[in-house]
Design a protein around this motif. Structure first.
Motif, mmCIF file in Angstrom:
data_model
loop_
_atom_site.group_PDB
_atom_site.id
_atom_site.type_symbol
_atom_site.label_atom_id
_atom_site.label_comp_id
_atom_site.label_asym_id
_atom_site.label_seq_id
_atom_site.Cartn_x
_atom_site.Cartn_y
_atom_site.Cartn_z
ATOM 1 N N LEU A 80 -6.094 1.662 5.955
ATOM 2 C CA LEU A 80 -4.892 0.870 5.670
ATOM 3 C C LEU A 80 -5.275 -0.443 5.001
ATOM 4 C CD1 LEU A 80 -2.635 1.332 8.827
ATOM 5 C CD2 LEU A 80 -2.310 2.299 6.549
ATOM 6 N N GLN A 81 -6.307 -1.084 5.503
ATOM 7 C CA GLN A 81 -6.764 -2.335 4.907
ATOM 8 C C GLN A 81 -7.125 -2.110 3.434
ATOM 9 O OE1 GLN A 81 -10.378 -3.935 6.619
ATOM 10 N NE2 GLN A 81 -9.896 -5.993 5.911
ATOM 11 N N TYR A 82 -7.819 -1.023 3.163
ATOM 12 C CA TYR A 82 -8.201 -0.669 1.792
ATOM 13 C C TYR A 82 -6.962 -0.532 0.905
ATOM 14 C CZ TYR A 82 -9.840 2.338 -2.038
ATOM 15 O OH TYR A 82 -10.099 2.873 -3.271
ATOM 16 N N TYR A 83 -5.989 0.256 1.348
ATOM 17 C CA TYR A 83 -4.781 0.487 0.548
ATOM 18 C C TYR A 83 -3.964 -0.787 0.372
ATOM 19 C CZ TYR A 83 -5.254 5.549 0.345
ATOM 20 O OH TYR A 83 -5.689 6.805 0.071
ATOM 21 N N LEU A 84 -3.785 -1.517 1.444
ATOM 22 C CA LEU A 84 -2.967 -2.722 1.362
ATOM 23 C C LEU A 84 -3.586 -3.744 0.413
ATOM 24 C CD1 LEU A 84 -1.925 -3.015 5.104
ATOM 25 C CD2 LEU A 84 -0.434 -2.426 3.176
ATOM 26 N N TRP A 89 -1.910 -7.146 -0.876
ATOM 27 C CA TRP A 89 -1.926 -7.762 0.441
ATOM 28 C C TRP A 89 -3.250 -8.479 0.656
ATOM 29 C CZ3 TRP A 89 1.678 -6.667 4.646
ATOM 30 C CH2 TRP A 89 2.757 -5.870 4.258
ATOM 31 N N LYS A 90 -3.238 -9.470 1.517
ATOM 32 C CA LYS A 90 -4.458 -10.126 1.992
ATOM 33 C C LYS A 90 -4.486 -9.904 3.495
ATOM 34 C CE LYS A 90 -4.725 -13.482 -1.644
ATOM 35 N NZ LYS A 90 -3.836 -14.434 -2.216
ATOM 36 N N VAL A 91 -5.265 -8.932 3.943
ATOM 37 C CA VAL A 91 -5.282 -8.574 5.360
ATOM 38 C C VAL A 91 -6.712 -8.470 5.877
ATOM 39 C CG1 VAL A 91 -3.072 -7.356 5.400
ATOM 40 C CG2 VAL A 91 -5.134 -6.106 4.807
ATOM 41 N N GLY A 106 -2.374 -10.810 8.217
ATOM 42 C CA GLY A 106 -2.559 -11.388 6.892
ATOM 43 C C GLY A 106 -1.241 -11.719 6.251
ATOM 44 N N THR A 107 -1.225 -11.580 4.925
ATOM 45 C CA THR A 107 -0.007 -11.873 4.184
ATOM 46 C C THR A 107 0.304 -10.724 3.237
ATOM 47 O OG1 THR A 107 -1.248 -13.039 2.465
ATOM 48 C CG2 THR A 107 -0.350 -14.384 4.257
ATOM 49 N N ASP A 108 1.598 -10.521 3.013
ATOM 50 C CA ASP A 108 2.019 -9.480 2.072
ATOM 51 C C ASP A 108 1.879 -10.026 0.644
ATOM 52 O OD1 ASP A 108 4.242 -11.115 1.583
ATOM 53 O OD2 ASP A 108 5.654 -9.822 2.615
ATOM 54 N N PRO A 109 2.190 -9.227 -0.372
ATOM 55 C CA PRO A 109 2.015 -9.702 -1.759
ATOM 56 C C PRO A 109 2.824 -10.946 -2.114
ATOM 57 C CG PRO A 109 2.210 -7.323 -1.744
ATOM 58 C CD PRO A 109 2.503 -7.790 -0.346
ATOM 59 N N GLN A 110 3.904 -11.228 -1.371
ATOM 60 C CA GLN A 110 4.706 -12.423 -1.628
ATOM 61 C C GLN A 110 4.205 -13.630 -0.832
ATOM 62 O OE1 GLN A 110 6.251 -9.337 -0.864
ATOM 63 N NE2 GLN A 110 6.436 -9.001 -3.056
ATOM 64 N N ARG A 172 6.425 9.632 5.968
ATOM 65 C CA ARG A 172 7.003 9.738 4.622
ATOM 66 C C ARG A 172 6.741 8.471 3.810
ATOM 67 N NH1 ARG A 172 12.435 10.937 5.704
ATOM 68 N NH2 ARG A 172 11.623 12.879 6.479
ATOM 69 N N ARG A 173 6.995 7.323 4.403
ATOM 70 C CA ARG A 173 6.775 6.042 3.700
ATOM 71 C C ARG A 173 5.287 5.807 3.440
ATOM 72 N NH1 ARG A 173 8.928 0.670 3.262
ATOM 73 N NH2 ARG A 173 7.524 -0.328 1.811
ATOM 74 N N LEU A 174 4.437 6.177 4.402
ATOM 75 C CA LEU A 174 2.999 6.023 4.221
ATOM 76 C C LEU A 174 2.517 6.840 3.029
ATOM 77 C CD1 LEU A 174 0.281 4.885 5.135
ATOM 78 C CD2 LEU A 174 0.130 6.780 6.779
ATOM 79 N N GLU A 175 3.050 8.042 2.888
ATOM 80 C CA GLU A 175 2.680 8.886 1.752
ATOM 81 C C GLU A 175 3.082 8.234 0.428
ATOM 82 O OE1 GLU A 175 2.656 13.566 0.546
ATOM 83 O OE2 GLU A 175 4.346 12.846 1.737
ATOM 84 N N ILE A 176 4.234 7.619 0.384
ATOM 85 C CA ILE A 176 4.697 6.911 -0.824
ATOM 86 C C ILE A 176 3.742 5.766 -1.153
ATOM 87 C CG2 ILE A 176 6.514 5.397 -1.726
ATOM 88 C CD1 ILE A 176 8.511 7.198 -0.104
ATOM 89 N N GLU A 177 3.350 5.003 -0.130
ATOM 90 C CA GLU A 177 2.452 3.867 -0.342
ATOM 91 C C GLU A 177 1.069 4.331 -0.801
ATOM 92 O OE1 GLU A 177 3.438 0.728 -0.383
ATOM 93 O OE2 GLU A 177 5.457 1.347 0.167
ATOM 94 N N ILE A 178 0.599 5.439 -0.248
ATOM 95 C CA ILE A 178 -0.700 5.989 -0.643
ATOM 96 C C ILE A 178 -0.662 6.413 -2.103
ATOM 97 C CG2 ILE A 178 -2.207 8.001 -0.347
ATOM 98 C CD1 ILE A 178 -1.725 7.756 2.665
ATOM 99 N N ARG A 179 0.428 7.040 -2.507
ATOM 100 C CA ARG A 179 0.544 7.492 -3.903
ATOM 101 C C ARG A 179 0.538 6.331 -4.886
ATOM 102 N NH1 ARG A 179 4.499 12.732 -4.032
ATOM 103 N NH2 ARG A 179 3.294 13.942 -2.545
#
Length: 184
Positions: A80-84, A89-91, A106-110, A172-179
Motif C-alpha cells: 500500500l505504501q508503494y502504491y500510495l 501520497w506521502k506516507v 502521512g498526507t494525501d496528494p492535497q 473493488r476500490r482497491l482494484e481501481i487504485e491499483i490499476r
C-alpha cells in the motif's frame, strides 16, 4: 503482543554489500591474495542478488490483487505504501506495536493529514477495524481516516464508517487504485 517486523529481502541483500567492501579493503592492504577480477566479479554477483531481491519485494514492484490476497499483513502495508507514494501520497508505516490503530500515516496528494488502517483479510472486516482507525484519527490529529482492505466490510462496519466519516477502500476500490499505478 508486539508484531515482529517482516524480514525485508532488500535490506538483507544490501547488507551483503559489506562483504565485497571488506574484501576490497583487505586486498588493497595486501591481506588477500585473490586477484582483483575475482573480487569485482563477486561484487557484481552481490549487486545482481540485490536487484533480484528488490524486484521480488513488495515495495520494489507492482503487485496485483491476487498477489495481495497471498501476502502477510506487513507485506500488504508495504505494498500500500508503494502504491500510495506513486499516486502522490506521502506516507510512512507506523511501529509494529503501539501504532494506536494506524498502519500508515502521512498526507494525501492535497496535503491533508491522513491515517490508514490496512486489513488484508480472507473474511469480511468487522466493526473493530473501523473503531481502530477512528481512534488513530484522534491520536494522530489527522483530518482524514481511511480503511483499506482486500475484502469487504460487514454491514455494521460500513454503517459506523459512514457515520464516523471514515473513508473505505474495499476490494473493488482497491482494484481501481491499483490499476491507476499498473497502467500509468
Amino acid at each position: 503482543m508486539a508484531r515482529r517486523r517482516p524480514r525485508d529481502p532488500v535490506e538483507e541483500a544490501v547488507g551483503l554489500l559489506l562483504l565485497p567492501g571488506f574484501l576490497i579493503v583487505m586486498r588493497a592492504y595486501g591481506y588477500l591474495r585473490y586477484p582483483w577480477w575475482a573480487i569485482i566479479a563477486f561484487t557484481i554477483l552481490i549487486l545482481a542478488l540485490i536487484m533480484l531481491a528488490f524486484a521480488l519485494s513488495p515495495r520494489g514492484r507492482k503487485a496485483t490483487l491476487n498477489e495481495i490476497d497471498k501476502m502477510s499483513g506487513e507485506q500488504f502495508e508495504l505494498t500500500l505504501q508503494y502504491y500510495l507514494k506513486r499516486t502522490g501520497w506521502k506516507v510512512r508505516t507506523t511501529p509494529r506495536s503501539g501504532d494506536f490503530g494506524a498502519d500508515l500515516v502521512g498526507t494525501d496528494p492535497q496535503g491533508v493529514p491522513c491515517v490508514i488502517q490496512a486489513k488484508r483479510w480472507n473474511q469480511r472486516v468487522g466493526i473493530k477495524a473501523v473503531q481502530e482507525v477512528i481512534g488513530a484519527k484522534a491520536y494522530y490529529n489527522a483530518q482524514r481516516a481511511l480503511l483499506i482492505t482486500n475484502n469487504y466490510l460487514t454491514d455494521a462496519a460500513y454503517d459506523l464508517a459512514k457515520k464516523s466519516n471514515v473513508e473505505v477502500w474495499n476490494r473493488r476500490r482497491l482494484e481501481i487504485e491499483i490499476r491507476k499505478v499498473l497502467y500509468s
